[in-house]
Enzyme design. Structure first.
Site, PDB file in Angstrom:
ATOM      1  N   CYS A 108      -7.634  -0.905  -8.526  1.00 44.79           N
ATOM      2  CA  CYS A 108      -8.534  -0.747  -7.369  1.00 44.79           C
ATOM      3  C   CYS A 108      -9.373   0.521  -7.528  1.00 44.79           C
ATOM      4  O   CYS A 108     -10.277   0.552  -8.343  1.00 44.79           O
ATOM      5  CB  CYS A 108      -7.726  -0.755  -6.074  1.00 44.79           C
ATOM      6  SG  CYS A 108      -8.742  -1.027  -4.612  1.00 44.79           S
TER       7      CYS A 108
ATOM      8  N   HIS B   1      -3.828  -5.338  -6.544  1.00 47.88           N
ATOM      9  CA  HIS B   1      -2.785  -4.304  -6.642  1.00 47.88           C
ATOM     10  C   HIS B   1      -1.463  -4.860  -7.154  1.00 47.88           C
ATOM     11  O   HIS B   1      -0.602  -5.245  -6.352  1.00 47.88           O
ATOM     12  CB  HIS B   1      -2.551  -3.695  -5.257  1.00 47.88           C
ATOM     13  CG  HIS B   1      -3.642  -2.781  -4.803  1.00 47.88           C
ATOM     14  ND1 HIS B   1      -3.529  -1.413  -4.827  1.00 47.88           N
ATOM     15  CD2 HIS B   1      -4.877  -3.050  -4.319  1.00 47.88           C
ATOM     16  CE1 HIS B   1      -4.651  -0.874  -4.363  1.00 47.88           C
ATOM     17  NE2 HIS B   1      -5.485  -1.847  -4.052  1.00 47.88           N
TER      18      HIS B   1
ATOM     19  N   GLU C 143       1.078  -3.300  -8.139  1.00 41.45           N
ATOM     20  CA  GLU C 143       2.237  -2.506  -7.681  1.00 41.45           C
ATOM     21  C   GLU C 143       2.764  -2.997  -6.339  1.00 41.45           C
ATOM     22  O   GLU C 143       3.880  -2.644  -5.950  1.00 41.45           O
ATOM     23  CB  GLU C 143       1.872  -1.010  -7.630  1.00 41.45           C
ATOM     24  CG  GLU C 143       1.081  -0.553  -6.410  1.00 41.45           C
ATOM     25  CD  GLU C 143      -0.405  -0.863  -6.492  1.00 41.45           C
ATOM     26  OE1 GLU C 143      -0.803  -1.725  -7.307  1.00 41.45           O
ATOM     27  OE2 GLU C 143      -1.176  -0.249  -5.722  1.00 41.45           O
TER      28      GLU C 143
END
Lengths: 81, 234
Positions: free
Chosen positions: B87, B196, B198
């Site tokens: 991002c 994302h 994560e």
């Protein structure tokens, strides 16, 4: 103290969503005078001392390499205010 | 010994802790790195996390791309170290010219947050080797300025050389040209994407999947890939 003005605009062929939203809001206020809006940026660089050719050249370099991203923007003005 | 993956914190980073957690869940050792240092602390790989570094002033990622630690990050990337930009981290990689093109405000003008289906287009990078080419995965996406743009010439080159790493499926959430969600460099060690990974690493906290809510862990493979890439080099 002298000031150098740098102006940066989104490239004409690219969508400018902020400008488009603003144009839409103007139209909603009933105005039919303006057909489109594009939004750019103005930087005012204050110079300590005289604006020499070297100072202007440094401003031009900064404008092209840092203040704008040449992939998405054009530098349209670098001049002493 | 665990592979050490550094996560750089810039002023305005939001997902640095999440990225550290993802590294841990994948079996690596997260190492907190600081934007103002000139020290990578001997890490084996680097994550530039999501957020709004420097308040997105000037352009998203533009100021962070010139942060002190970025000179070491750029040198390491050019030397082949795995570097992932998520991002805002993707925006930083683009501003640092480690990846081509630019990211502009979403074409619809709104911030968007959704569980996004992606197709893995290149499974031979340092961050995607645990996938198979063509895998369809679900990774949360949240951005206001995620519209990927580049010249037609650059886009053709990216496609021709297989440098599109991920493509949006179902909907194009931000107007990205050719549905590009993420890129890799020629060497395959630098990868950047808007979604994302994560946030899709732990059951109960990931995106909704067809079989169970919040069960998506497709993001784990990004970090496992990097760990594999580092171990393969040793």
């Amino acid at each position: 103290m002298p000031t150098i003005v740098v102006e940066v605009m989104p490239k004409p062929e690219l969508l400018d969503p902020a400008g488009k939203a603003t144009a839409g809001a103007i139209a909603k206020q009933g105005s039919t005078t303006f057909s489109s809006v594009r939004i750019g940026k103005r930087f005012e660089l204050t110079v300590d001392g005289e604006v020499t050719d070297a100072v202007l050249a440094e401003a031009q370099r900064l404008a092209e390499e840092f203040l704008s991203n040449q992939v998405i923007e054009d530098v349209v003005k670098v001049e002493v205010a | 010994m665990a592979v050490r993956i550094g996560v750089v914190t810039f002023p305005g980073s939001l997902d640095d802790r999440d990225a550290q957690r993802a590294v841990r869940l994948a079996g690596g050792e997260p190492v907190a790195l600081w934007h103002g240092d000139h020290d990578l602390q001997g890490v084996d790989a680097i994550v530039l996390p999501g957020g709004f570094s420097y308040g997105d002033y000037l352009r998203c990622g533009a100021i962070a791309a010139h942060a002190p630690i970025m000179s070491e990050v750029i040198d390491a990337a050019n030397a082949g170290m795995p570097v992932l930009g998520i991002c805002n981290g993707f925006q930083i990689l683009v501003e640092a010219q480690l990846l081509p093109g630019g990211l502009i405000r979403n074409d619809h003008g709104d911030f968007i947050c959704r569980d996004q289906r992606l197709r893995v287009e290149n499974a031979s990078t340092a961050w995607t080797s645990a996938f198979e080419e063509g895998d369809e995965i679900v990774i949360p996406l949240k951005n206001g300025e995620g519209g990927y743009i580049a010249t037609d010439e650059t886009l053709d080159r990216l496609e021709g050389e297989g440098l599109v790493a991920f493509r949006y499926l179902d909907v194009n959430p931000n107007g990205s040209l050719r549905d590009i969600a993420g890129l890799t460099n020629e060497r395959g060690n630098v990868v950047g994407l808007m979604p994302h990974p994560e946030h899709a690493t732990e059951p109960g906290f990931g995106p909704d999947m067809p079989d169970a809510m919040r069960s998506g862990v497709d993001g784990l493979k990004f970090f496992q890939s990097a760990i594999d890439a580092v171990l393969a080099r040793v």
